[in-house]
Scaffold this motif. Sequence first.
Motif, short mmCIF file in Angstrom:
data_model
loop_
_atom_site.label_atom_id
_atom_site.label_comp_id
_atom_site.label_asym_id
_atom_site.label_seq_id
_atom_site.Cartn_x
_atom_site.Cartn_y
_atom_site.Cartn_z
N ASP A 20 -14.96 80.56 127.50
CA ASP A 20 -15.79 79.59 126.81
C ASP A 20 -14.92 78.69 125.94
O ASP A 20 -13.87 79.12 125.44
CB ASP A 20 -16.81 80.29 125.91
N THR A 21 -15.36 77.46 125.77
CA THR A 21 -14.69 76.55 124.85
C THR A 21 -15.75 75.91 123.95
O THR A 21 -16.84 75.56 124.42
CB THR A 21 -13.88 75.47 125.57
N SER A 22 -15.44 75.79 122.68
CA SER A 22 -16.41 75.27 121.72
C SER A 22 -15.99 73.91 121.16
O SER A 22 -16.61 73.40 120.25
CB SER A 22 -16.61 76.25 120.56
N LYS A 23 -14.92 73.35 121.71
CA LYS A 23 -14.42 72.07 121.22
C LYS A 23 -14.36 71.04 122.35
O LYS A 23 -14.17 71.39 123.51
CB LYS A 23 -13.03 72.23 120.60
N LEU A 24 -14.52 69.77 121.96
CA LEU A 24 -14.38 68.68 122.93
C LEU A 24 -12.89 68.38 123.10
O LEU A 24 -12.36 67.40 122.59
CB LEU A 24 -15.11 67.44 122.44
N ASP A 25 -12.23 69.25 123.83
CA ASP A 25 -10.81 69.11 124.08
C ASP A 25 -10.61 68.49 125.45
O ASP A 25 -10.89 69.12 126.48
CB ASP A 25 -10.13 70.48 123.98
N ARG A 26 -10.13 67.25 125.47
CA ARG A 26 -10.01 66.52 126.74
C ARG A 26 -9.14 67.27 127.74
O ARG A 26 -9.50 67.42 128.91
CB ARG A 26 -9.43 65.13 126.46
N TRP A 27 -7.98 67.74 127.29
CA TRP A 27 -7.06 68.40 128.21
C TRP A 27 -7.67 69.67 128.78
O TRP A 27 -7.62 69.92 129.99
CB TRP A 27 -5.75 68.73 127.48
N GLU A 28 -8.28 70.49 127.93
CA GLU A 28 -8.82 71.76 128.40
C GLU A 28 -9.96 71.54 129.39
O GLU A 28 -10.04 72.20 130.42
CB GLU A 28 -9.31 72.58 127.21
#
Length: 269
Positions: free
Chosen positions: A22-30
């Motif tokens: 899961d990811t909770s951030k708007l991280d472009r690379w991820e």
Amino acid sequence: MKEEKAIATIEGWEDGKPYIRDTSKLDRWELQSAERLTIHIGDEDVVLVQDPHSNHLGGYIWLTSIVFCKYLYALSHKRDRHNFIQLDRNKRWVELGSGVGLIGIMLHKLGLENVTITDIAELLPTMERNVEANNYAVHTITGRRENTAKQDNQSIIVEPLLWNDAEAISHIKSMGDIDYIVACDCIYSEASAIDLVETMDHLATSQTYIICISEVRNQAAQDAFLAEAKKRFTVDLIPAIQWQKKVTDISFDETLNLYRLRKPKRATK
């Protein structure tokens, strides 16, 4: 400390090993490096496949589309009759530059029954896979592939549309007047910005609302878009505080412009 809610569940390969997390951030690379994503918008999930190595800008997710889907979800759960975006199920929506198809699929999940997503021909296979991954049927206007189901509330129209291609525009218009045209992160070069505006002009009637949301990366492209748009439409920049306050469960630092365009009504004799 309050645990941040996951924006997406992402899958792919890292250091030669498969991962899912899961990811909770708007991280472009991820987000753009994943091969499969499940985007969590409220209580809706949108499943997407993408090509992190695509030669086309639309081959992978862009953060603005996630923010805009969050906004649409908020509108669907707290109706505002004063908002120009009304998610009525019988309205016809056409998306330009759909890429992996997130916004069009999300609109359908919110109950809109007449949704058309478009992009260059090279991106159609990914768009079709994503429509089907969310348990909807792909429907075509042009007959480029066999329709396995009738056009109904469980299908999404997927069509090629190279901006300013008269034949492709004619096919899209053949299905009737368009209530809403949406373009997300489609302003990226000065030349393409003009083609985008001309395509909007050809598709729209005086009753059509055009929604254009864009992260500001190239100011020259933004200026070219606005200069051309103002020749053909009334153009309003929706104040950020007016719409971004509805997007409460994610944070983003980018400058996002939300434009509303509409053709002036012709005077009657």
